[in-house]
Design an enzyme around this catalytic site. Structure first.
Site, PDB file in Angstrom:
ATOM      1  N   TYR A 155       0.844  -1.205   0.000  1.00 19.23           N
ATOM      2  CA  TYR A 155       0.000   0.000   0.000  1.00 19.23           C
ATOM      3  C   TYR A 155       0.877   1.252   0.000  1.00 19.23           C
ATOM      4  O   TYR A 155       0.693   2.153  -0.830  1.00 19.23           O
ATOM      5  CB  TYR A 155      -0.923  -0.007   1.226  1.00 19.23           C
ATOM      6  CG  TYR A 155      -1.648   1.315   1.418  1.00 19.23           C
ATOM      7  CD1 TYR A 155      -2.602   1.746   0.499  1.00 19.23           C
ATOM      8  CD2 TYR A 155      -1.362   2.150   2.507  1.00 19.23           C
ATOM      9  CE1 TYR A 155      -3.257   2.968   0.660  1.00 19.23           C
ATOM     10  CE2 TYR A 155      -2.022   3.358   2.677  1.00 19.23           C
ATOM     11  CZ  TYR A 155      -2.959   3.768   1.748  1.00 19.23           C
ATOM     12  OH  TYR A 155      -3.602   4.981   1.905  1.00 19.23           O
TER      13      TYR A 155
HETATM   14  N1  LIG Z   1      -8.748   6.777   5.823  1.00 25.42           N
HETATM   15  C1  LIG Z   1      -7.486   7.063   6.118  1.00 25.42           C
HETATM   16  O1  LIG Z   1      -7.095   7.048   7.302  1.00 25.42           O
HETATM   17  C2  LIG Z   1      -6.509   7.438   5.038  1.00 25.42           C
HETATM   18  C3  LIG Z   1      -5.194   7.757   5.418  1.00 25.42           C
HETATM   19  C4  LIG Z   1      -4.281   8.091   4.420  1.00 25.42           C
HETATM   20  C5  LIG Z   1      -4.673   8.138   3.105  1.00 25.42           C
HETATM   21  N2  LIG Z   1      -5.954   7.813   2.766  1.00 25.42           N
HETATM   22  C6  LIG Z   1      -6.328   7.858   1.350  1.00 25.42           C
HETATM   23  O2  LIG Z   1      -7.468   8.692   1.217  1.00 25.42           O
HETATM   24  C7  LIG Z   1      -8.320   8.197   0.183  1.00 25.42           C
HETATM   25  C8  LIG Z   1      -9.724   7.969   0.741  1.00 25.42           C
HETATM   26  O3  LIG Z   1      -9.661   7.035   1.815  1.00 25.42           O
HETATM   27  P1  LIG Z   1     -10.971   6.439   2.488  1.00 25.42           P
HETATM   28  O4  LIG Z   1     -10.597   5.976   3.829  1.00 25.42           O
HETATM   29  O5  LIG Z   1     -12.088   7.394   2.289  1.00 25.42           O
HETATM   30  O6  LIG Z   1     -11.197   5.142   1.582  1.00 25.42           O
HETATM   31  P2  LIG Z   1     -12.543   4.518   0.980  1.00 25.42           P
HETATM   32  O7  LIG Z   1     -12.207   3.118   0.575  1.00 25.42           O
HETATM   33  O8  LIG Z   1     -13.673   4.705   1.906  1.00 25.42           O
HETATM   34  O9  LIG Z   1     -12.777   5.409  -0.320  1.00 25.42           O
HETATM   35  C9  LIG Z   1     -12.103   5.188  -1.524  1.00 25.42           C
HETATM   36  C10 LIG Z   1     -13.127   5.145  -2.638  1.00 25.42           C
HETATM   37  O10 LIG Z   1     -12.421   5.013  -3.875  1.00 25.42           O
HETATM   38  C11 LIG Z   1     -13.240   4.225  -4.727  1.00 25.42           C
HETATM   39  N3  LIG Z   1     -12.415   3.596  -5.767  1.00 25.42           N
HETATM   40  C12 LIG Z   1     -11.474   2.628  -5.611  1.00 25.42           C
HETATM   41  N4  LIG Z   1     -10.981   2.281  -6.796  1.00 25.42           N
HETATM   42  C13 LIG Z   1     -11.608   3.033  -7.736  1.00 25.42           C
HETATM   43  C14 LIG Z   1     -11.526   3.109  -9.156  1.00 25.42           C
HETATM   44  N5  LIG Z   1     -10.716   2.302  -9.851  1.00 25.42           N
HETATM   45  N6  LIG Z   1     -12.299   4.021  -9.793  1.00 25.42           N
HETATM   46  C15 LIG Z   1     -13.151   4.827  -9.087  1.00 25.42           C
HETATM   47  N7  LIG Z   1     -13.297   4.773  -7.743  1.00 25.42           N
HETATM   48  C16 LIG Z   1     -12.520   3.882  -7.079  1.00 25.42           C
HETATM   49  C17 LIG Z   1     -13.874   3.190  -3.819  1.00 25.42           C
HETATM   50  O11 LIG Z   1     -15.051   2.635  -4.383  1.00 25.42           O
HETATM   51  C18 LIG Z   1     -14.113   3.982  -2.540  1.00 25.42           C
HETATM   52  O12 LIG Z   1     -15.445   4.450  -2.463  1.00 25.42           O
HETATM   53  C19 LIG Z   1      -7.677   6.914  -0.324  1.00 25.42           C
HETATM   54  O13 LIG Z   1      -6.918   7.219  -1.472  1.00 25.42           O
HETATM   55  C20 LIG Z   1      -6.759   6.505   0.815  1.00 25.42           C
HETATM   56  O14 LIG Z   1      -5.667   5.724   0.387  1.00 25.42           O
HETATM   57  C21 LIG Z   1      -6.881   7.473   3.706  1.00 25.42           C
END
Ligand SMILES: NC(=O)c1ccc[n+]([C@@H]2O[C@H](COP(=O)([O-])OP(=O)(O)OC[C@H]3O[C@@H](n4cnc5c(N)ncnc54)[C@H](O)[C@@H]3O)[C@@H](O)[C@H]2O)c1
Length: 311
Positions: free
Chosen positions: A147
């Site tokens: 990741y």
């Molecule tokens: N939640 C955290 O603590 C955290 C920390 C650091 C970084 N992030 C990053 O922030 C972003 C959002 O995180 P989150 O926790 O809301 O995750 P989440 O999984 O709830 O949201 C990500 C969304 O992206 C969509 N997605 C995935 N692949 C896709 C594709 N090929 N085309 C279109 N949509 C697609 C999924 O359906 C999902 O709804 C992510 O990129 C994650 O890596 C999150």
């Protein structure tokens, strides 16, 4: 503005905030690609009740040229999670974190120079590896899981595009929590365990994290969409205090009036000992700091768990 990952935990809050502020938002997601598809479907339904339609678009395969006509693309879509990125999860992390970013940036670069959108990449604190002190954005990165490596690669692609004239910037989010937190994340599991009485795995426990409330993360992201940041700018979006998982668990117990039942489990490989956000650059360039303290933010998340409809 385009928000990708609009049905996700953070993306759904971002969409609601932008709409409430009067922005014209194109919300896109491929709900079936989500780490937690049922949660994403529920978020999408909630947005739809609020009058926002999430447009289905798989960023790894669909035509992205129309998205690049927006003034900004806030790219939150991806496959989050360190633990699930090993083994077969590696390919999904690459597809949804790297390929999606590469294709979106190509669509931005294909626009005439004056019409290229501001591109904001949601990257992760996991690129730093483990922190002995607050991390500054110029510190050497040390990604330790598939990741983290996928996010580091997405950052590299974003930097390349920035050098080639796309006004792209990078936000490194630190462990986000709050209402609608993904069901695979620790606080979600702990609160549900306390409410249901069935134990949640506690992977490790001694890890410390800069836990950051989702409302603060959304605020930073909205600012980054508009601020006159030099292309290629990297910003930490994290609370400057790093708190241990065990301490957070105790606070959740105190707020609920009952300690969440847990069962010990091994920490996942690549799950680093500590993340710790150095806040100075975001304060200077965005006028942003994380304002929500852990107890206040946890209380908001717990209220959401109590209200949500269990299926
Ligand atoms: N939640 C955290 O603590 C955290 C920390 C650091 C970084 N992030 C990053 O922030 C972003 C959002 O995180 P989150 O926790 O809301 O995750 P989440 O999984 O709830 O949201 C990500 C969304 O992206 C969509 N997605 C995935 N692949 C896709 C594709 N090929 N085309 C279109 N949509 C697609 C999924 O359906 C999902 O709804 C992510 O990129 C994650 O890596 C999150």
């Amino acid at each position: 503005m385009v928000v990708t990952g609009a049905a996700g935990f953070i993306g759904s809050h971002l969409v609601q905030t932008l709409i409430a502020a009067g922005h014209d938002v194109l919300a896109v997601d491929a709900v079936e690609r989500a780490a937690a598809p049922e949660a994403a479907a529920a978020n999408s339904a909630e947005l739809s009740h609020a009058g926002v339609t999430v447009t289905e678009c798989d960023l790894a395969t669909d035509d992205l040229a129309p998205l690049a006509e927006a003034d900004a693309i806030l790219h939150l879509a991806g496959r989050p999670g360190v633990r699930t990125s090993w083994g077969r999860g590696r390919a999904a992390a690459h597809r949804d974190n790297v390929t999606t970013t590469e294709r979106l940036l190509a669509a931005c670069a294909a626009r005439p120079a004056r019409h290229r959108p501001r591109f904001v990449l949601a990257s992760s604190s996991s690129v730093y590896g483990s922190a002995a002190r607050p991390c500054a954005e110029h510190d050497r990165i040390d990604p330790r899981s598939p990741y983290a490596m996928s996010k580091a690669r997405a950052e590299q692609l974003t930097q390349e595009a920035a050098r080639d004239g796309v006004p792209a910037v990078i936000l490194r989010y630190f462990s986000v929590y709050g209402p609608r937190q993904r069901p695979d994340m620790a606080f979600h599991r702990f609160v549900e365990a306390a409410l249901d009485g069935s134990p949640a795995p506690l992977y490790g426990g001694d890890q410390s994290r800069s836990f950051t409330f989702v409302g603060d993360v959304v605020d930073a992201t909205v600012r980054a969409a508009r601020a006159p940041l030099p292309p290629g700018t990297v910003l930490n979006v994290g609370h400057p205090e790093s708190v241990s998982l065990r301490d957070a668990l105790q606070r959740i117990g105190a707020l609920l009036g009952t300690p969440p039942p847990t069962e010990p489990a091994a920490a996942a490989p690549g799950d680093v000992a500590r993340t710790w956000a150095g806040p100075d650059r975001a304060a200077r360039l965005l006028g942003w700091t994380a304002r929500t303290g852990l107890d206040a933010g946890l209380a908001r998340q717990i209220a959401w768990h109590r209200e949500r409809v269990r299926v």
